[in-house]
Design a protein around this motif. Structure first.
Motif, short mmCIF file in Angstrom:
data_model
loop_
_atom_site.label_atom_id
_atom_site.label_comp_id
_atom_site.label_asym_id
_atom_site.label_seq_id
_atom_site.Cartn_x
_atom_site.Cartn_y
_atom_site.Cartn_z
N VAL A 86 0.87 -1.17 0.00
CA VAL A 86 0.00 0.00 0.00
C VAL A 86 0.90 1.22 0.00
N MET A 87 0.42 2.29 -0.63
CA MET A 87 1.29 3.44 -0.87
C MET A 87 0.53 4.76 -0.71
N CYS A 88 1.28 5.80 -0.43
CA CYS A 88 0.74 7.14 -0.26
C CYS A 88 0.10 7.65 -1.56
N PRO A 89 -0.67 8.74 -1.48
CA PRO A 89 -1.19 9.36 -2.70
C PRO A 89 -0.05 9.83 -3.61
N SER A 90 -0.38 10.12 -4.85
CA SER A 90 0.63 10.52 -5.84
C SER A 90 0.87 12.02 -5.87
N THR A 91 0.50 12.71 -4.79
CA THR A 91 0.70 14.16 -4.68
C THR A 91 1.40 14.47 -3.37
N ASN A 92 2.44 15.30 -3.42
CA ASN A 92 3.18 15.70 -2.23
C ASN A 92 2.22 16.21 -1.15
N ALA A 93 2.37 15.74 0.06
CA ALA A 93 1.59 16.10 1.25
C ALA A 93 0.22 15.42 1.28
N GLY A 94 -0.12 14.61 0.27
CA GLY A 94 -1.37 13.84 0.31
C GLY A 94 -1.27 12.77 1.39
N ILE A 95 -2.40 12.44 1.99
CA ILE A 95 -2.42 11.46 3.08
C ILE A 95 -3.46 10.38 2.76
N ALA A 96 -3.11 9.14 3.05
CA ALA A 96 -4.05 8.03 2.92
C ALA A 96 -3.87 7.09 4.11
#
Length: 106
Positions: A86-96
């Motif tokens: 599982v991985m973070c969003p593809s935008t800097n500072a995005g949170i999941a």
């Protein structure tokens, strides 16, 4: 649950290595939520053959509410190990957020 925040390189991730039987269909399931704007991502990677079984894919869940995600995949012949990631969003500072990741064969 795990909270993944994207940094400038957008490569924050968590993965687990699993030994699964080749030729068997597996069902991956997990809960995901976004930060109100961005969705996280997930993948399944064949370590033996250095190839994605499920390419890096958006969960599609941008809402700040939990949704269950499911995906099926077949382990390729000769594969001895896979990464479930599982991985973070593809935008800097995005949170999941991710929770309750499981893989079951059918």
């Amino acid at each position: 649950s795990g909270k993944l925040t994207a940094g400038p390189t957008i490569n924050t991730y968590i993965y687990q290595s699993l030994a699964l039987l080749a030729g068997v269909t597996n069902n991956e399931s997990f809960w995901a939520r976004g930060d109100g704007t961005y969705a996280g991502r997930y993948y399944v990677y064949d370590v033996t053959h250095a190839a994605y079984i499920i390419a890096l894919t958006s969960t599609g869940v941008t809402a700040a509410a939990w949704s269950q995600i499911t995906a099926s995949f077949v382990v390729p012949a000769g594969c001895l190990s896979v990464y479930i990631g599982v991985m973070c969003p593809s935008t800097n500072a995005g949170i999941a957020w991710f929770d309750d990741v499981s893989v079951l064969d059918t």
